[in-house]
Write an enzyme that holds these catalytic residues in place. Structure first.
Site, PDB file in Angstrom:
ATOM      1  N   GLY A 207     -27.771  -4.636 -67.305  1.00  0.00           N
ATOM      2  CA  GLY A 207     -27.842  -5.572 -66.194  1.00  0.00           C
ATOM      3  C   GLY A 207     -28.631  -4.995 -65.034  1.00  0.00           C
ATOM      4  N   GLY A 211     -25.570  -3.696 -59.786  1.00  0.00           N
ATOM      5  CA  GLY A 211     -24.306  -3.830 -60.507  1.00  0.00           C
ATOM      6  C   GLY A 211     -24.016  -2.624 -61.371  1.00  0.00           C
ATOM      7  N   GLU A 231     -27.955   0.440 -68.777  1.00  0.00           N
ATOM      8  CA  GLU A 231     -29.377   0.081 -68.755  1.00  0.00           C
ATOM      9  C   GLU A 231     -29.568  -0.799 -67.529  1.00  0.00           C
ATOM     10  OE1 GLU A 231     -32.149  -3.135 -70.754  1.00  0.00           O
ATOM     11  OE2 GLU A 231     -31.146  -1.900 -72.267  1.00  0.00           O
ATOM     12  N   CYS A 268     -35.867  -7.070 -70.712  1.00  0.00           N
ATOM     13  CA  CYS A 268     -35.843  -5.792 -70.006  1.00  0.00           C
ATOM     14  C   CYS A 268     -37.075  -4.955 -70.289  1.00  0.00           C
ATOM     15  CB  CYS A 268     -34.577  -5.018 -70.356  1.00  0.00           C
ATOM     16  SG  CYS A 268     -34.331  -4.773 -72.122  1.00  0.00           S
TER      17      CYS A 268
END
Length: 483
Positions: A207, A211, A231, A268
């Site tokens: 995420g 966070g 990650e 990502c």
């Protein structure tokens, strides 16, 4: 299963159940673990129509993309079954007692293997509602390692998470796996409470940097700090040498654009920055490119984050529009110079998680190399070059220091699930630079080494017994044996 926030009392019960299941699962025969993984994959395939329909409704992703992702998910589960059967994951090492050991003192009998950490907390991702979610790679690798899983569902697809959980739990029960081997919780507070629970021995996360960093800090501030495999974010820069741009501008521009815009840029590994020579045909073709219309992003949080990051970079002095499409959000490429980037690397080499990227033109390849030197950690870095390019010869070792995967004349989206894959990198790409979340090596995150010294053979774990009853590959007195 309720998709409302899981209460504190329910979280405590779930974690306790996971601890009990882990204690049983770690001693479960490899063949039975393989059977459970295979049964899980089969069940997900059997419920594909139901699950894909739910995923479409909650994520706005296309049916074809989701079916491909579900296939990847079940492939991962079956692949980890193959990992278990192959056996090298346990890294069994045996050193027999040697009274003449040349260090000057006798060597005792030592036998070492990798063993499960214990219950694992997995924070599901939003952009891969199957492959990085309930039954995704983290769950599959933790199961294979011998760990129970508590899954914190992502709020972007709660109904799909509940439905996938039901399928998975039913399949595990039918395969005689211990009750509590897999359980799902909902809500941020529930996730934090589970992360702080003493019985949880590792956590994984995919995420945002904000966070992930907050959870990483919690994991490290516990009375017993635990591994946190996060990650967090990556720009995945791509570097185009002048000779490559002169030789193949059309395919470079088209490949870059397709990689940026695939899945509305919500990957990502999307290449977020392209460095190309000033005045090259690559930039000219991108200027004239047909950009696809925009489509709704995965959820409001991602849409808001993309809007904010795009505004920051597009509003930066020295950044101008290059090309854009229609829709909300409107896909776009922005343009600036290497000199502008070098004046504010942190501000401009920054992730825009959505359908946008920054094209950076350089006057001299020395500027390109300097930007590479000043990069933060990345999941990927791409070199588009010819084999005899001097700049490429310098770029390769530079980028190997900055990224977990370096690509040559290919684009980084599309992460193959295989034995040699590396999906990780230096911070802030991940919080654990020595690990991967994709590929068979992901199992190692949830294992720890234990050495047994002078323990009677009959009391040793099977992988370390003299007769090697499991037939595993081992290293005995320094010599590799195939089993």
């Amino acid at each position: 299963m309720s998709i409302d926030s899981t209460s504190a009392e329910e979280v405590d019960t779930i974690v306790a159940r996971a601890a009990a299941a882990s204690a049983t699962w770690k001693h479960t025969a490899i063949a039975d673990r393989v059977r459970a993984l295979t049964a899980s994959a089969d069940a997900l395939d059997a419920h594909a129509d139901e699950l894909v329909a739910l995923a479409q409704r909650e994520t706005h992703l296309a049916e074809g993309r989701l079916r491909g992702e579900l296939k990847r998910t079940t492939f991962q589960l079956r692949l980890f079954g193959e990992v278990l059967e192959e056996g090298s994951w346990i890294d069994a090492r045996i050193d027999h007692a040697d009274p003449e050991w040349p260090m000057g003192a006798p060597r005792p009998d030592l036998r070492r293997q990798l063993e499960p950490l214990g219950p694992v907390l997995v924070f599901a991702a939003s952009n891969f509602p199957f492959a990085f979610s309930v039954a995704g790679g983290d769950t599959a690798s933790a199961f294979a390692a011998g760990c129970a899983v508590v899954l914190k569902a992502h709020p972007g697809h709660p109904e799909l998470s509940a439905a996938t959980t039901r399928v998975l739990v039913d399949a595990l029960r039918a395969a005689d796996a211990p009750e509590g081997l897999f359980q799902t919780i909902f809500g941020s507070d529930a996730g934090v409470r589970a992360l702080r629970a003493p019985a949880i021995k590792a956590a994984s996360f995919t995420g945002s940097i904000a966070g992930g960093r907050a959870l990483f800090d919690i994991a490290n501030q516990r009375d017993e700090p635990i591994p946190f495999y996060g990650e967090l974010g990556s720009v995945n820069p791509a570097f185009v040498t002048r000779r490559a741009a002169d030789a193949d501008a059309e395919s470079i521009a088209d490949g870059f654009l397709a990689s940026v815009m695939g899945s509305a840029g919500q990957l990502c590994t999307k290449p977020g920055v392209l460095l190309a020579p000033h005045g090259s045909a690559v930039v000219e073709r991108l200027t004239q490119a047909s950009v696809p219309d925009g489509s709704p992003l995965l959820n409001d949080a991602i849409a808001s984050g993309f809007s904010s990051s795009f505004a920051d970079i597009s509003g930066h002095e020295g950044v101008t529009p290059l090309v854009s499409g229609a829709g909300d959000p409107a896909p776009a490429l922005l343009r600036t110079t290497a000199a502008t980037v070098l004046a504010d690397v942190d501000g401009l080499v920054s992730e825009m998680f959505g359908p946008a990227a920054l094209v950076v033109t350089y006057e001299d390849e020395v500027e390109m190399l300097e930007i590479a030197r000043r990069l933060d950690g990345q999941l990927t870095a791409t070199i588009v070059a010819r084999e005899d390019d001097e700049a490429a010869r310098s770029l390769l070792p530079l980028l190997a220091e900055k990224a977990g995967r370096v690509l040559w004349n290919q684009w980084p989206t599309g992460v193959s699930v295989t034995w040699a894959q590396q999906h990780g990198g230096p911070y802030p790409a991940t919080t654990a630079v020595g690990t991967t979340s994709v590929g068979t090596a992901a199992i190692s995150r949830f294992l720890r080494p234990v050495a047994y010294q002078n323990v009677p053979d009959a009391l040793l774990p099977p992988a370390l017994q003299e007769a090697n009853p499991l037939g595993l590959p081992r290293r005995v007195d320094g010599v590799a044996q195939l089993g």
